[in-house]
Motif scaffolding. Structure first.
Motif, PDB file in Angstrom:
ATOM      1  N   UNK A 476     -21.673  30.493  33.554  1.00 49.82           N
ATOM      2  CA  UNK A 476     -21.171  29.603  32.507  1.00 49.82           C
ATOM      3  C   UNK A 476     -19.964  28.828  33.002  1.00 49.82           C
ATOM      4  N   UNK A 477     -19.132  29.506  33.845  1.00 46.00           N
ATOM      5  CA  UNK A 477     -17.981  28.803  34.423  1.00 46.00           C
ATOM      6  C   UNK A 477     -18.443  27.673  35.351  1.00 46.00           C
ATOM      7  N   UNK A 478     -19.495  27.957  36.111  1.00 42.84           N
ATOM      8  CA  UNK A 478     -20.008  26.930  37.030  1.00 42.84           C
ATOM      9  C   UNK A 478     -20.553  25.723  36.273  1.00 42.84           C
ATOM     10  N   UNK A 479     -21.245  26.012  35.164  1.00 37.92           N
ATOM     11  CA  UNK A 479     -21.766  24.899  34.353  1.00 37.92           C
ATOM     12  C   UNK A 479     -20.604  24.079  33.806  1.00 37.92           C
ATOM     13  N   UNK A 484     -16.883  19.381  34.304  1.00 38.40           N
ATOM     14  CA  UNK A 484     -15.526  18.865  34.546  1.00 38.40           C
ATOM     15  C   UNK A 484     -15.480  18.021  35.815  1.00 38.40           C
ATOM     16  N   UNK A 485     -16.154  18.510  36.878  1.00 37.17           N
ATOM     17  CA  UNK A 485     -16.145  17.787  38.156  1.00 37.17           C
ATOM     18  C   UNK A 485     -16.810  16.419  38.007  1.00 37.17           C
ATOM     19  N   UNK A 486     -17.891  16.409  37.260  1.00 34.76           N
ATOM     20  CA  UNK A 486     -18.595  15.135  37.029  1.00 34.76           C
ATOM     21  C   UNK A 486     -17.693  14.181  36.254  1.00 34.76           C
ATOM     22  N   UNK A 487     -17.029  14.712  35.221  1.00 33.68           N
ATOM     23  CA  UNK A 487     -16.145  13.859  34.414  1.00 33.68           C
ATOM     24  C   UNK A 487     -14.953  13.352  35.219  1.00 33.68           C
ATOM     25  N   UNK A 605     -14.489  21.009  44.725  1.00 33.14           N
ATOM     26  CA  UNK A 605     -13.624  21.970  45.424  1.00 33.14           C
ATOM     27  C   UNK A 605     -12.293  22.188  44.721  1.00 33.14           C
ATOM     28  N   UNK A 606     -11.983  21.420  43.705  1.00 34.56           N
ATOM     29  CA  UNK A 606     -10.696  21.543  43.018  1.00 34.56           C
ATOM     30  C   UNK A 606     -10.676  22.677  42.005  1.00 34.56           C
ATOM     31  N   UNK A 607     -11.828  23.140  41.591  1.00 33.65           N
ATOM     32  CA  UNK A 607     -11.881  24.185  40.578  1.00 33.65           C
ATOM     33  C   UNK A 607     -11.807  25.579  41.169  1.00 33.65           C
ATOM     34  N   UNK A 608     -11.808  26.578  40.285  1.00 32.94           N
ATOM     35  CA  UNK A 608     -11.741  27.975  40.714  1.00 32.94           C
ATOM     36  C   UNK A 608     -13.108  28.501  41.133  1.00 32.94           C
ATOM     37  N   UNK A 609     -14.174  27.900  40.640  1.00 33.68           N
ATOM     38  CA  UNK A 609     -15.523  28.363  40.984  1.00 33.68           C
ATOM     39  C   UNK A 609     -15.962  27.754  42.304  1.00 33.68           C
ATOM     40  N   UNK A 610     -16.259  28.598  43.288  1.00 29.62           N
ATOM     41  CA  UNK A 610     -16.677  28.059  44.585  1.00 29.62           C
ATOM     42  C   UNK A 610     -18.095  27.480  44.525  1.00 29.62           C
ATOM     43  N   UNK A 611     -18.276  26.331  45.165  1.00 32.30           N
ATOM     44  CA  UNK A 611     -19.587  25.687  45.280  1.00 32.30           C
ATOM     45  C   UNK A 611     -19.904  25.509  46.753  1.00 32.30           C
ATOM     46  N   UNK A 701     -26.581  13.269  38.461  1.00 34.01           N
ATOM     47  CA  UNK A 701     -26.233  14.383  39.351  1.00 34.01           C
ATOM     48  C   UNK A 701     -25.877  15.620  38.538  1.00 34.01           C
ATOM     49  N   UNK A 702     -25.058  15.422  37.506  1.00 36.72           N
ATOM     50  CA  UNK A 702     -24.662  16.554  36.669  1.00 36.72           C
ATOM     51  C   UNK A 702     -25.858  17.230  36.023  1.00 36.72           C
ATOM     52  N   UNK A 703     -26.812  16.438  35.510  1.00 40.89           N
ATOM     53  CA  UNK A 703     -27.991  17.013  34.854  1.00 40.89           C
ATOM     54  C   UNK A 703     -28.835  17.826  35.828  1.00 40.89           C
ATOM     55  N   UNK A 704     -29.006  17.327  37.039  1.00 39.02           N
ATOM     56  CA  UNK A 704     -29.792  18.062  38.038  1.00 39.02           C
ATOM     57  C   UNK A 704     -29.134  19.397  38.365  1.00 39.02           C
ATOM     58  N   UNK A 705     -27.842  19.377  38.567  1.00 34.78           N
ATOM     59  CA  UNK A 705     -27.132  20.606  38.942  1.00 34.78           C
ATOM     60  C   UNK A 705     -27.116  21.609  37.793  1.00 34.78           C
ATOM     61  N   UNK A 706     -26.911  21.117  36.588  1.00 38.03           N
ATOM     62  CA  UNK A 706     -26.841  22.023  35.436  1.00 38.03           C
ATOM     63  C   UNK A 706     -28.218  22.620  35.132  1.00 38.03           C
ATOM     64  N   UNK A 707     -29.282  21.847  35.279  1.00 34.44           N
ATOM     65  CA  UNK A 707     -30.637  22.388  35.099  1.00 34.44           C
ATOM     66  C   UNK A 707     -30.886  23.535  36.069  1.00 34.44           C
TER      67      UNK A 707
END
Length: 743
Positions: A476-479, A484-487, A605-611, A701-707
């Motif tokens: 849920x944090x990643x979503x 946030x990253x997209x925005x 890369x700015x958030x706490x959740x690693x990607x 991009x956001x929709x693809x990643x969130x799906x």
């Protein structure tokens, strides 16, 4: 030769692979199984075709519009009967498939409704364009001629103003034939005064027999349904089809803009074993026609090519030397065409050295054909009356060369016997041709499926890795982090695409200058000098009482207009290449893609959740790869037509050679103006594409990643079970790849 046991094993393995992918559809999504199902479908069609015992050889007849394809087939198959009519409008030239059958019949396939909507829309667009140009013409005419009939301009009168109808006719004549035909096709329907004709769209009609009277409603110049026919299947009892063992595909021309008919043409041609390339001798093997054929043909699947120069009789009549024998005109015309064939093929080989079709064409000498000589010969033997074209040819030969050949000579001159011989030779190699074609079926499909399975393994491995490290809270944090990253990157991404749109405008302006410089390579053409001598009487002495004979040298200059036409075609080809390369640079600009990737990775890369980078780059690259290069549809037809109109004989003599040079310069300037206008349109098209991406890219991009994250999230509750399923699936895919490679 195709090993049917191996093919059956391969088909069985493909079915097994499809079952595997279907079984794991809930885990990896439906796209994976759909890709392999397409490969299976294509392979099964290939196998069904290969299993036909002693099947007929499929021969495609291709060439530009009005190359004489139908006339050739009427002569070659139907003994001169006009079963396949000459089309008065290129758009009405239906693709025709001709096969042998004991009981003749015909099946007519009409256009789809969607095709007709496109035709109507294109015709309306062209009419609107012409109307707009007429308004501009009226304004310019008024400004230029204002006041010419007043007192201060005594003796001067304004030139006659063109009516809207005259202006329209002029503009239609200047349009490329393929564009003009959209309007003509709509006009053909309107002439019939029967809206119910369009009720046939999307349907088929089956007709008993295949005689001309039967088919007239569908393929005749004035046939009720002719304008809406997509393609026709003719099942004929013509004995030559049975004796030689061939099936014919007569195409409407490879530059066909009607989508469904073009697709049908390519589908039928992809099934052909051999191809006859028809090109009229008056424009023999012009580069536009050859390049078009080579670029559109599925050359890897075609084993044999034969070039046929049609309408040889017209080229002989147009022979440039005024006073000469028929024998000389015939021999030199044939020699010139054969020489030109060799030159054109060599030029194309230099440009496309790896082209399989060109390699085959270079090893064969073309056949030159006059269908009219053949039909005239046949009618002489039967004492049958000649038709209008045959009468005209007879009169031209008599007036031009005082030549009236008998039936035997006409038949020999027609070239039809040579074509029979060449096609028979191809048919003698039928087994070898079909075997060679079948040999590649398994290997090509094997390559396709291995590449596809490796791609699926890559996607599945990433999904498994994501599941191993995922938990509900983290997912849920990643979503949330993705949103946030997209925005946060939205404004920056939008700016990148907008800047790219501005740079696009600047680069395409540079392209305009390059096109002007390129034209300097296409201005030269050779002028032949012909010296002859004759004697004449000259008077001398005080009162001219004495006569003496003197030798006079005559010098005549002549230039073949085909050189100018080739210059124009080659210039347009270079323009298209320059434009394509520049557009490719703009669309595939590495700095653009690098900026987008850098911006997105920085945001994630700015958030706490690693990607992992692949989490971002894989869907990002998928979106960027969907950006397509717009086409540059510059057609040489309207420029070539101006040369033909100015020099209908095909050459310029003496002072006219200067006129030819001036016309060439004028047309090159006209091409530059048209292309620059097209570039301006492309600027708007690409700019709009990039500006649209500035608004939609981030959300896509956001929709693809969130799906993807939500699919992984749904698998967390049964993590171990799903990880085991991923492992099992990946290992199964690897096993399948090993099996394919071992076949």
């Amino acid at each position: 030769m195709l090993d049917m046991n191996n093919a059956k094993l391969f088909e069985k393995q493909l079915l097994t692979t499809c079952e595997l992918l279907s079984a794991y559809k809930q885990l990896v999504g439906p796209e994976a199984s759909e890709k392999v199902e397409l490969i299976l479908d294509g392979f099964q069609k290939n196998i069904k075709d290969a299993e036909i015992q002693n099947r007929t050889l499929r021969v495609g007849i291709i060439g530009a519009m009005k190359a004489g394809k139908s006339t050739f087939l009427n002569t070659f198959i139907f003994n001169g009967e006009d079963l396949l009519p000459k089309s008065c409008v290129p758009m009405t030239a239906a693709l025709t498939k001709i096969s042998y059958a004991v009981k003749p019949k015909s099946v007519v396939h009409f256009y789809e409704q969607s095709d007709w909507v496109k035709i109507e829309n294109k015709a309306k667009s062209l009419e609107t364009q012409i109307q707009g140009e007429y308004q501009i013409y009226l304004e310019n005419w008024k400004k230029k001629n204002e006041g010419l009939n007043r007192e201060i301009h005594i003796g001067k009168t304004a030139p006659k103003k063109k009516t809207q109808e005259d202006f329209r006719k002029q503009k239609l004549s200047e349009l490329d034939e393929s564009l003009r035909a959209y309007i003509q096709l709509i006009e053909e329907i309107e002439k019939r005064h029967d809206p119910s004709i369009l009720n046939k769209l999307g349907k088929t009609d089956e007709i008993n027999g295949c005689k001309q009277a039967t088919l007239n409603e569908y393929v005749g110049a004035n046939g009720k349904f002719t304008p809406i026919v997509n393609y026709i299947e003719i099942f004929s009892d013509a004995q030559i089809l049975k004796e030689i063992g061939i099936e014919i595909i007569d195409t409407p021309g490879l530059n066909d803009p009607i989508t469904s008919r073009s697709e049908a043409t390519m589908r039928f041609l992809s099934e052909c074993d051999a191809v006859l390339l028809l090109t009229p001798c008056s424009q023999f093997m012009d580069e536009q026609t050859v390049s078009l054929m080579l670029n559109r043909l599925p050359s890897a699947n075609i084993e044999e090519y034969l070039v046929v120069g049609s309408k040889l009789d017209a080229a002989i009549i147009d022979y440039k030397e005024a006073a000469c024998s028929f024998e000389k005109a015939y021999k030199e015309t044939v020699s010139k065409k054969l020489k030109r064939y060799g030159e054109i093929v060599r030029q194309l080989q230099n440009k496309m050295p790896a082209n399989d079709a060109l390699g085959k064409l270079s090893k064969k000498e073309p056949a030159l054909l006059s269908s009219l000589f053949k039909t005239w010969s046949d009618k002489q033997k039967k004492n049958a009356p000649l038709d209008a074209e045959e009468k005209s040819l007879k009169e031209n030969l008599a007036n031009r060369f005082s030549y009236n050949p008998d039936a035997k000579i006409l038949s020999s001159l027609s070239g039809i016997n040579k074509i029979h011989t060449l096609i028979n030779k191809i048919c003698e190699n039928k087994e070898k041709i079909i075997s060679s074609r079948n040999d590649t079926i398994v290997s090509q499909r094997k390559h396709d499926v291995v590449v596809t399975l490796n791609e699926i393994i890559g996607d599945t491995t990433r999904s498994k890795r994501d599941l191993e490290s995922a938990d509900i809270s983290n997912s849920k944090k990643k979503i949330k982090h993705t949103e946030d990253a997209i925005d946060s990157s939205r404004r920056k991404i939008s700016s990148i695409f907008k800047v790219a749109a501005n740079e696009c405008r600047a680069q395409l302006e540079e392209l305009k200058s390059s096109l002007v410089l390129a034209s300097k390579n296409y201005t030269n053409f050779s002028v032949e000098k012909e010296v002859s001598h004759h004697t004449e009487d000259r008077k001398s002495g005080l009162f001219g009482w004495f006569k003496k004979q003197v030798e006079v040298t005559d010098v005549a200059y002549s230039a073949d207009t085909s050189q100018v036409m080739n210059n124009l075609v080659n210039y347009i080809a270079e323009i298209q290449l320059l434009s394509k390369n520049k557009l490719q640079i703009i669309i595939d600009d590495e700095s653009l893609k690098a900026s987008v990737k850098e911006t997105m990775l920085k945001a994630f890369n700015q958030g706490e959740c690693p990607f992992d980078e692949d989490d971002v780059l894989c869907p990002l690259n998928e979106i960027l790869s969907q950006i397509k290069i717009p086409e540059c549809p510059i057609q040489p037809g309207k420029y070539i037509n101006k040369v033909k109109a100015a020099f209908p004989a095909g050459f310029a003599q003496n002072e006219d050679a200067h006129s030819l040079s001036s016309l060439q310069s004028e047309l090159i300037s006209l091409i530059q103006g048209d292309v620059q206008q097209d570039i301006d349109n492309k600027v708007e098209e690409i700019s709009k594409l990039l500006e649209d991406l500035s608004e939609t890219f981030s959300d896509n991009l956001g929709n693809k990643m969130i799906d993807h994250l939500r699919r992984i999230e749904s698998q967390i509750k049964k993590r171990e079970e799903n990880i085991a399923l991923y492992d099992k699936f990946i290992n199964s895919l690897k096993t399948h790849i090993a099996i394919y490679k071992g076949m």
